[in-house]
Design a protein around this motif. Sequence first.
Motif, PDB file in Angstrom:
ATOM      1  N   VAL A 106      70.076   6.583  48.524  1.00 19.18           N
ATOM      2  CA  VAL A 106      70.225   5.619  47.796  1.00 19.18           C
ATOM      3  C   VAL A 106      71.918   5.489  47.932  1.00 19.18           C
ATOM      4  N   PRO A 107      72.141   4.119  48.600  1.00 20.65           N
ATOM      5  CA  PRO A 107      73.794   4.289  48.634  1.00 20.65           C
ATOM      6  C   PRO A 107      74.750   4.395  47.271  1.00 20.65           C
ATOM      7  N   TRP A 108      75.880   5.261  47.718  1.00 17.62           N
ATOM      8  CA  TRP A 108      77.269   5.512  46.843  1.00 17.62           C
ATOM      9  C   TRP A 108      77.541   4.453  45.905  1.00 17.62           C
ATOM     10  N   HIS A 109      77.312   4.346  44.574  1.00 14.82           N
ATOM     11  CA  HIS A 109      77.758   3.310  43.638  1.00 14.82           C
ATOM     12  C   HIS A 109      78.274   3.832  42.210  1.00 14.82           C
ATOM     13  N   GLU A 110      78.408   2.653  41.450  1.00  9.35           N
ATOM     14  CA  GLU A 110      78.578   3.287  39.933  1.00  9.35           C
ATOM     15  C   GLU A 110      77.580   3.101  39.316  1.00  9.35           C
ATOM     16  N   ASP A 111      76.836   3.889  38.746  1.00  5.39           N
ATOM     17  CA  ASP A 111      75.973   3.167  37.680  1.00  5.39           C
ATOM     18  C   ASP A 111      76.102   1.860  37.303  1.00  5.39           C
ATOM     19  N   SER A 112      77.419   1.867  36.093  1.00  2.00           N
ATOM     20  CA  SER A 112      78.020   0.848  36.126  1.00  2.00           C
ATOM     21  C   SER A 112      78.228  -0.363  36.364  1.00  2.00           C
ATOM     22  N   PHE A 152      84.122   0.847  38.430  1.00  2.33           N
ATOM     23  CA  PHE A 152      83.291  -1.321  38.753  1.00  2.33           C
ATOM     24  C   PHE A 152      84.909  -1.144  40.237  1.00  2.33           C
ATOM     25  N   SER A 153      83.812   0.140  40.916  1.00  4.13           N
ATOM     26  CA  SER A 153      85.232  -0.817  42.359  1.00  4.13           C
ATOM     27  C   SER A 153      84.107  -1.916  42.834  1.00  4.13           C
ATOM     28  N   GLU A 154      84.984  -1.539  44.704  1.00  2.00           N
ATOM     29  CA  GLU A 154      84.650  -3.079  44.834  1.00  2.00           C
ATOM     30  C   GLU A 154      83.258  -2.918  46.138  1.00  2.00           C
ATOM     31  N   TYR A 155      82.522  -3.641  46.580  1.00  2.00           N
ATOM     32  CA  TYR A 155      81.117  -3.293  47.006  1.00  2.00           C
ATOM     33  C   TYR A 155      81.209  -3.566  48.101  1.00  2.00           C
ATOM     34  N   GLU A 156      80.068  -3.426  49.125  1.00  2.31           N
ATOM     35  CA  GLU A 156      80.040  -4.485  50.618  1.00  2.31           C
ATOM     36  C   GLU A 156      78.414  -3.730  50.792  1.00  2.31           C
ATOM     37  N   LYS A 157      77.895  -5.173  51.607  1.00  2.00           N
ATOM     38  CA  LYS A 157      76.711  -5.100  51.937  1.00  2.00           C
ATOM     39  C   LYS A 157      76.557  -4.163  52.546  1.00  2.00           C
ATOM     40  N   VAL A 158      75.352  -3.080  52.805  1.00  2.00           N
ATOM     41  CA  VAL A 158      75.144  -2.039  53.387  1.00  2.00           C
ATOM     42  C   VAL A 158      74.285  -2.624  54.914  1.00  2.00           C
ATOM     43  N   ALA A 159      74.289  -1.203  56.146  1.00  2.00           N
ATOM     44  CA  ALA A 159      74.550  -1.914  57.085  1.00  2.00           C
ATOM     45  C   ALA A 159      72.857  -2.273  57.747  1.00  2.00           C
ATOM     46  N   ARG A 160      71.997  -1.204  57.309  1.00  2.00           N
ATOM     47  CA  ARG A 160      70.921  -1.628  57.549  1.00  2.00           C
ATOM     48  C   ARG A 160      70.053  -1.571  55.752  1.00  2.00           C
ATOM     49  N   PRO A 161      69.891  -3.059  55.192  1.00  2.00           N
ATOM     50  CA  PRO A 161      69.287  -2.974  54.082  1.00  2.00           C
ATOM     51  C   PRO A 161      67.875  -2.459  53.420  1.00  2.00           C
ATOM     52  N   GLU A 162      67.532  -2.868  54.786  1.00  2.00           N
ATOM     53  CA  GLU A 162      65.667  -2.115  54.920  1.00  2.00           C
ATOM     54  C   GLU A 162      65.737  -0.951  54.457  1.00  2.00           C
ATOM     55  N   THR A 163      66.276   0.921  54.546  1.00  2.00           N
ATOM     56  CA  THR A 163      66.277   1.504  54.743  1.00  2.00           C
ATOM     57  C   THR A 163      67.178   2.061  53.706  1.00  2.00           C
ATOM     58  N   SER A 164      67.369   1.588  52.366  1.00  2.00           N
ATOM     59  CA  SER A 164      68.115   1.596  51.644  1.00  2.00           C
ATOM     60  C   SER A 164      67.724   1.252  50.297  1.00  2.00           C
ATOM     61  N   VAL A 165      68.058   1.810  49.021  1.00  2.00           N
ATOM     62  CA  VAL A 165      66.962   1.092  48.196  1.00  2.00           C
ATOM     63  C   VAL A 165      68.190   0.029  47.585  1.00  2.00           C
ATOM     64  N   PHE A 166      69.178  -0.002  47.774  1.00  2.00           N
ATOM     65  CA  PHE A 166      70.328  -0.727  47.149  1.00  2.00           C
ATOM     66  C   PHE A 166      70.902  -1.749  48.162  1.00  2.00           C
ATOM     67  N   ASP A 167      71.177  -3.484  48.411  1.00  2.00           N
ATOM     68  CA  ASP A 167      71.422  -3.712  49.394  1.00  2.00           C
ATOM     69  C   ASP A 167      72.975  -4.167  49.741  1.00  2.00           C
ATOM     70  N   ALA A 168      73.633  -3.052  48.902  1.00  2.00           N
ATOM     71  CA  ALA A 168      75.514  -2.366  48.438  1.00  2.00           C
ATOM     72  C   ALA A 168      75.619  -1.491  48.905  1.00  2.00           C
ATOM     73  N   GLU A 169      76.954  -1.135  48.996  1.00  2.00           N
ATOM     74  CA  GLU A 169      77.495   0.571  48.373  1.00  2.00           C
ATOM     75  C   GLU A 169      78.986   0.317  48.558  1.00  2.00           C
ATOM     76  N   ILE A 170      79.228   1.160  47.698  1.00  2.00           N
ATOM     77  CA  ILE A 170      81.306   1.065  47.604  1.00  2.00           C
ATOM     78  C   ILE A 170      81.921   1.284  48.699  1.00  2.00           C
ATOM     79  N   ARG A 171      82.895   0.500  48.851  1.00  2.00           N
ATOM     80  CA  ARG A 171      83.380  -0.160  50.446  1.00  2.00           C
ATOM     81  C   ARG A 171      84.256   1.502  50.952  1.00  2.00           C
ATOM     82  N   SER A 172      84.531   1.750  51.935  1.00  2.00           N
ATOM     83  CA  SER A 172      84.418   2.917  52.484  1.00  2.00           C
ATOM     84  C   SER A 172      86.515   2.622  51.734  1.00  2.00           C
TER      85      SER A 172
END
Length: 268
Positions: A106-112, A152-172
Amino acid sequence: MPARLDAAQVEFYNAEGYLIFNKPLFPQPRFDALKACFAGLLEKWTARKVSRSPEHMDVPHFWEPRLFEWLLDEAVLDLVEPLIGPDIALWSSHFICKPPAVGKRVPWHEDSAYWKGRLDPVKVVTVWLAIDPSTPANGNMQVIPRSHHNGFSEYEKVARPETSVFDAEIRSGQFDPTQAVDCILRPNECSLHDGKLIHGSAANTGTMRRCGYTMRYMPTTVKHFAGQTGHQVYLARGRDRAGNEYGDPTRPNQAWIDKHPDGQPAGH
């Protein structure tokens, strides 16, 4: 019923954005019944060959009203009332089940971030109930303390979406992952976290399944905007304060079922 959190626990939750509750949430027979109910839902999910893996079993109470036996249980409401007050609405629920060896991260995220425009204000507490043991060996949840003041952080696409529950995560660079705290739980224990808290979890590469049931609540001062999604909220305790419409917990949410006949989720 007496509140289940003392003043120090409430103060910790407000300051840190989370709390680990290492006590049984339900009496053991009641928890065992919930686990059996989930087993039945998982069997049906698998039998239908749903295209998404069981990490995605969102809003199961919309098609299985029996879950309200636990979602509206006094034991749960007494846990969240010290955090959001006596007028409580059920916002959502979600079984997130990571199978052994192949359970997704589960990529780093905020539910909000997934609820923007649907709640005003975004004020939600999630009760994350361990159905299975939740440890580093099977991909337990991690939280970033004191990260719940934006949401409400900024997000970017994950590198390998097939291995993640979501296709985006908080930018580093927007938080320090070295500050992460492990939420280690035995079955029937839970953690609580603010809807704006940054959190995530690693993939389950171990030999043991990791399932948790998230039960999400908001004060009834929060206004819910359903739009055309079919999403329903339910009055759990007290009275409405925002002019919301509430669903009937004795019936399936037919509007949502009609929009999602394959049972796949409408969102986080």
